[in-house]
Design a protein around this motif. Structure first.
Motif, mmCIF file in Angstrom:
data_model
loop_
_atom_site.group_PDB
_atom_site.id
_atom_site.type_symbol
_atom_site.label_atom_id
_atom_site.label_comp_id
_atom_site.label_asym_id
_atom_site.label_seq_id
_atom_site.Cartn_x
_atom_site.Cartn_y
_atom_site.Cartn_z
ATOM 1 N N VAL A 140 -4.855 6.682 -1.769
ATOM 2 C CA VAL A 140 -4.803 5.389 -1.071
ATOM 3 C C VAL A 140 -5.924 5.324 -0.033
ATOM 4 N N MET B 243 0.831 -1.205 0.000
ATOM 5 C CA MET B 243 0.000 0.000 0.000
ATOM 6 C C MET B 243 0.869 1.260 0.000
ATOM 7 N N GLU C 95 1.058 4.290 -2.755
ATOM 8 C CA GLU C 95 1.067 5.717 -2.408
ATOM 9 C C GLU C 95 2.254 6.424 -3.061
#
Length: 193
Positions: free
Chosen positions: A162, A128, A132
């Protein structure tokens, strides 16, 4: 004496197992679920994945990371990366109900594994954060070209996408409706002008 040779394509086994994990999560998925989905016996399963369920789950996450890497490469060579990002989010609204209910395996993993398995949670978090960073880099380049005019920092914009992605993966379960999702997506994409 060597054991039986692996007769299965591990990549295909991971893809099949991934479908179960995507729908049920790590904790609720049993060995029986994995054997049924992959169509192999337990001996062959453990021959292919000595670490058992956790190893195949981690391989599933890493397979999704490869899909992310492919998208990143596409963004790097695309003449209109902002439009590619917009199209990606817009395509989510057009998904079928089953996809809406499954959400994102990486976002699901961050939520599920936070107090269950630190290693798996950290792997999903790394992905994740990489997403980003990818968004942030695109926004930085597009601001320099004069194609992105939002006055917020590119880091804040990347993190915002995100945040939206994670929220969208819950929202699409609440409202698996193309029109509702399309409206919400367009509202969020307004920040990319």
């Amino acid at each position: 004496m060597k054991g039986r040779p692996t007769l299965f394509d591990n990549e295909e086994l991971v893809r099949k197992a991934q479908g179960v994990f995507w729908e049920k999560g790590f904790t609720a998925t049993s060995l029986s679920d994995l054997l049924e989905m992959t169509g192999i016996g337990s001996g062959s399963f453990y021959n292919s994945f000595r670490g058992g369920k956790k190893e195949v789950f981690k391989a599933s996450i890493l397979q999704r990371r490869e899909a992310f890497n492919d998208f990143k490469k596409e963004l790097e060579i695309n003449e209109a990366p902002l439009e590619l990002i917009r199209d990606f989010f817009r395509s989510i609204a057009k998904s079928d109900k089953q996809d809406h209910l499954r959400g994102c395996i990486i976002a699901n993993t961050v939520v599920e594994m936070t107090y269950v398995d630190e290693e798996l949670a950290e792997e999903a978090i790394r992905i994740m954060i990489a997403v980003e960073n990818m968004f942030t880099e695109v926004f930085e380049k597009e601001k320099l070209k004069g194609k992105l005019h939002n006055p917020l920092s590119t880091r804040l914009l990347g993190r915002s996408l995100v945040t939206f992605w994670c929220g969208l993966n819950t929202l699409r379960r609440i409202y698996p409706d193309q029109n509702i999702l399309a409206e919400q997506i367009e509202l969020q994409l307004d920040m990319l002008h």
